[in-house]
Design a protein around this motif. Sequence first.
Motif, PDB file in Angstrom:
ATOM      1  N   THR A 131      90.783  28.564  26.666  1.00 49.75           N
ATOM      2  CA  THR A 131      89.904  27.542  25.990  1.00 49.75           C
ATOM      3  C   THR A 131      90.380  26.314  25.507  1.00 49.75           C
ATOM      4  O   THR A 131      89.645  25.360  25.453  1.00 49.75           O
ATOM      5  N   SER A 220      77.227  36.673  23.626  1.00 50.31           N
ATOM      6  CA  SER A 220      76.274  35.960  24.625  1.00 50.31           C
ATOM      7  C   SER A 220      75.541  37.372  25.259  1.00 50.31           C
ATOM      8  O   SER A 220      74.591  37.062  25.550  1.00 50.31           O
ATOM      9  N   GLU A 248      84.290  36.009  20.399  1.00 51.49           N
ATOM     10  CA  GLU A 248      83.741  35.077  19.623  1.00 51.49           C
ATOM     11  C   GLU A 248      82.872  35.456  18.414  1.00 51.49           C
ATOM     12  O   GLU A 248      82.735  36.290  18.641  1.00 51.49           O
ATOM     13  N   GLU A 394      70.779  28.883  21.086  1.00 50.19           N
ATOM     14  CA  GLU A 394      72.217  28.775  20.805  1.00 50.19           C
ATOM     15  C   GLU A 394      72.682  27.400  20.229  1.00 50.19           C
ATOM     16  O   GLU A 394      71.874  26.459  20.552  1.00 50.19           O
ATOM     17  N   SER A 448      71.905  24.375  28.685  1.00 51.19           N
ATOM     18  CA  SER A 448      72.852  25.552  28.458  1.00 51.19           C
ATOM     19  C   SER A 448      74.298  25.119  27.867  1.00 51.19           C
ATOM     20  O   SER A 448      74.772  23.805  28.144  1.00 51.19           O
ATOM     21  N   ARG A 451      80.575  27.552  29.123  1.00 55.03           N
ATOM     22  CA  ARG A 451      81.307  28.768  28.775  1.00 55.03           C
ATOM     23  C   ARG A 451      82.529  29.237  29.398  1.00 55.03           C
ATOM     24  O   ARG A 451      82.571  29.056  30.699  1.00 55.03           O
ATOM     25  N   THR A 452      83.532  29.869  29.063  1.00 57.36           N
ATOM     26  CA  THR A 452      84.781  30.471  29.809  1.00 57.36           C
ATOM     27  C   THR A 452      84.158  31.582  30.504  1.00 57.36           C
ATOM     28  O   THR A 452      83.315  32.177  29.932  1.00 57.36           O
ATOM     29  N   GLY A 455      83.082  34.231  28.178  1.00 55.42           N
ATOM     30  CA  GLY A 455      81.921  33.836  27.186  1.00 55.42           C
ATOM     31  C   GLY A 455      82.149  33.102  25.955  1.00 55.42           C
ATOM     32  O   GLY A 455      81.354  32.845  25.273  1.00 55.42           O
ATOM     33  N   LYS A 456      83.297  32.613  25.880  1.00 58.13           N
ATOM     34  CA  LYS A 456      83.546  31.660  24.768  1.00 58.13           C
ATOM     35  C   LYS A 456      83.078  30.432  24.927  1.00 58.13           C
ATOM     36  O   LYS A 456      83.039  29.850  26.230  1.00 58.13           O
ATOM     37  N   ILE A 457      82.483  29.501  24.213  1.00 53.82           N
ATOM     38  CA  ILE A 457      82.110  28.376  24.208  1.00 53.82           C
ATOM     39  C   ILE A 457      83.122  27.410  24.485  1.00 53.82           C
ATOM     40  O   ILE A 457      84.016  27.424  23.768  1.00 53.82           O
ATOM     41  N   GLN A 458      82.821  26.502  25.460  1.00 59.94           N
ATOM     42  CA  GLN A 458      84.039  25.526  25.835  1.00 59.94           C
ATOM     43  C   GLN A 458      83.852  24.188  25.234  1.00 59.94           C
ATOM     44  O   GLN A 458      83.045  23.254  25.590  1.00 59.94           O
TER      45      GLN A 458
END
Length: 470
Positions: A131, A220, A248, A394, A448, A451-452, A455-458
């Motif tokens: 990340t 997510s 996360e 989100e 949108s 995400r990685t 599922g983590k937000i980048q």
Amino acid sequence: MPRARTSPPRSCVAATRVQEEQRVLVILPDGPECVYAFLGAIWAGAVPVLVSTFLAPPDYLPFLRETRARAVVTTEAVGAALGADLRAALLAVGPGRSGSLWRAIEECPPAPEPFSTHPDDPAFWLYSSGTTGAPKAVIHRHRDIVHAVAAYGRHVLDLRPDDRAYATSKLFFAYGLGASLYFPLAAGASAVLSPEPFSAARTWTVLAEERPTLFFAVPSVYRALLEQAPRHAPQAVAGLRRVVSAGEALPPALFHAWQARFGQEILDGLGSTEALHIFLSNRPGACTPGSPGRPVPGYDVRVVDEGGVPVAAGTPGGLLVRGDSIAAGYWQRAEATRRTFRGEWLATGDQVVENADGSFQLLGRTDDMLKVSGQWVSPPEVEGVVATVDGVRECAVIGAADNDGVTEVVACIVCTADDHDDLRARVEHACGALPRFKRPKRIVLLESLPRTATGKIQRSALRARLGGTR
């Protein structure tokens, strides 16, 4: 673990002339072949390296070179794509039970005993999710799984032989490896392995047909399952006795929505690839929404300032953790290893506050914290306020430079509302409860959030897109 299932791959690995402590690159979707390759390599004294199956075949060449793998276990398609660049022995998996791996399993006699190892010997590698940069190879030892089972497996999951585990995170993730492999195996339980990429419809089908007792997912996924829940959803999850979230922070709104719909608590927790699994966790019947919970028995934690000095409860700081599942370090990343592995302590890269009751509040990743008007801003805190607004699906908060180059708070929102102007006004109103320096100066609506694979937000991708700072 059942020897009948682990010893045949051991003979196949030995047939490739791989020696003890040499690496075996495993690029396989979740299924029996992946399990046999991973456990079989360890049985032989070799070191399996699990790699994401979400990449294009040419993207595996850097992993092949970095690991110096002497054998590769993968699909026939990936093996063919590696072609002339493949200097290692290849065990391929084809449709059904075809391919050189299955032929070797059928032809090779099982080995009676595993290779004799020391608890501190390298056992397997996992790659960090990347990340904050390029993924790093994390070296885990033989003792690490044993400790994770004795800690989280015993004190949070309360593993039982009749359990059936199902995780939407794949085996090549640290989270998925425990959930779908060593936790159920340690208890003599079973696991449901699904090779397909996540889809809410597919997951609901698996839940309905397999009726697991343990379910592991990321926030997510829980959001998607709630949004696409079929009529039979309550029956599909009725047998779950542990519902776990990690990867996360779980928004409190998601915790309450799942509980209201299905009457179940989601046990939010905090872990990392370097720690192998979850070391902070809520407990059944004692969940604090918005908190990753308390230390899991077997782990010690500290909150420290920038100089590494412990701070008092209620004071923000960096999180350190120690326990016998902590990795030995990163492969060929000496500087990163020195920064992250500090003697017996692991610096997780998380900013937290310890609450008066011993639980913790996650403020965000150290690299994601924002300094605005000389004061620190926690993105999850602002996101929690924005998420309370109807029409917000989100939200991710980042720092971006204004026209004068000064950092300002920016809320990136995925919305379900049709009236965008009204949504912006309601978000601004909700954020009015925050101190002025924490309020978003800009609201950006997106289709949108990047995400990685976990599922983590980048946030780095958002910053690059919006000209962000920190």
